[in-house]
Design an enzyme around this catalytic site. Sequence first.
Site, mmCIF file in Angstrom:
data_model
loop_
_atom_site.group_PDB
_atom_site.id
_atom_site.type_symbol
_atom_site.label_atom_id
_atom_site.label_comp_id
_atom_site.label_asym_id
_atom_site.label_seq_id
_atom_site.Cartn_x
_atom_site.Cartn_y
_atom_site.Cartn_z
ATOM 1 N N ASP A 9 0.859 -1.185 0.000
ATOM 2 C CA ASP A 9 0.000 0.000 0.000
ATOM 3 C C ASP A 9 0.896 1.236 0.000
ATOM 4 O O ASP A 9 2.084 1.161 0.358
ATOM 5 C CB ASP A 9 -0.886 -0.043 1.247
ATOM 6 C CG ASP A 9 -1.639 1.253 1.474
ATOM 7 O OD1 ASP A 9 -2.392 1.654 0.570
ATOM 8 O OD2 ASP A 9 -1.451 1.868 2.540
ATOM 9 N N LYS A 194 -8.274 -4.995 -3.259
ATOM 10 C CA LYS A 194 -6.856 -5.230 -3.522
ATOM 11 C C LYS A 194 -6.507 -6.713 -3.438
ATOM 12 O O LYS A 194 -5.665 -7.204 -4.189
ATOM 13 C CB LYS A 194 -6.000 -4.452 -2.510
ATOM 14 C CG LYS A 194 -6.071 -2.953 -2.618
ATOM 15 C CD LYS A 194 -5.184 -2.314 -1.562
ATOM 16 C CE LYS A 194 -5.265 -0.805 -1.571
ATOM 17 N NZ LYS A 194 -4.378 -0.184 -0.558
ATOM 18 N N ASP A 217 -1.991 -0.485 5.935
ATOM 19 C CA ASP A 217 -2.274 0.177 7.205
ATOM 20 C C ASP A 217 -3.756 0.428 7.454
ATOM 21 O O ASP A 217 -4.150 0.721 8.583
ATOM 22 C CB ASP A 217 -1.546 1.526 7.264
ATOM 23 C CG ASP A 217 -2.191 2.569 6.364
ATOM 24 O OD1 ASP A 217 -2.586 3.634 6.867
ATOM 25 O OD2 ASP A 217 -2.317 2.323 5.156
#
Length: 269
Positions: A9, A194, A217
């Site tokens: 990410d 994702k 996160d």
Amino acid sequence: MNKYLIVLDLDGTLLNHKKEISFITKHYLRRLKRQGHIIVLASGRPFRSLKKYYDNLHLDTPVICYNGSLLFNPKDRDFPIFKKPLNRETVINLYQDLVDNYATNVTSESNDTIYSKTFDKHLAKYFHAEKMKIIEGNFKDTLKEDVWTMIFKKEDEDHDNQIIKEVKKYKDIGVRFWGMKSLFFEIYPIDVNKCHRLFDIADYYRIPKERIIAIGDADNDAEMIEKAGIGICMINGHEGPKKVADIITKKDNNHNGIAQVLKEIFRNN
């Protein structure tokens, strides 16, 4: 050497508070790439907004954009492209249901155009709006195509339950809120994330699950963190992904958390 797929990410993970990749992290990731590992960026951003980081890491791998609605390889035209934008009619209906009642503004984008009730400078800095055509106004009048994103700005935090109730009317659509203190929330195709694109990439390169490393996160990273062979949440991350992670980094995104945890993993292997 066993080849690993490392999916990263960006905001809050790879990037520090200055929206930069630190020197130490950049050079360690370049080293892993030279060793043959597959490094993939996965973000809610469009590609134009993450291209400089892709180039900075000297990548030639696929990229996951718009939280999984778009997967392609900018360096390989033969790589299979995945596309799933939001349907124009659905977007217009959601605009009518949510704007003014529960949200003060909304922004969507296609490949070359940003649509917004009123142009939002806060979102523009993430999405590189200076490279796009910008159209303001009611989506019923302005929107002529399917779009990749639909991001709302809430009036306040008290309307979350009503927003969820409104979105549930659409069976193929989900909603995610951008953290506890954020006034933004996002609409997305419920079967797109994702994680799905991560496993598309793993299948393409024939990487087994146990050699998939996913680092993030936020809540939109939780599923890929949970289902990867090694799921890692940043110490500065949200509670949702922390609960499903195999590892929580010892350092945050401002102190080379990615480099630290990957060095530890590859040292042990």
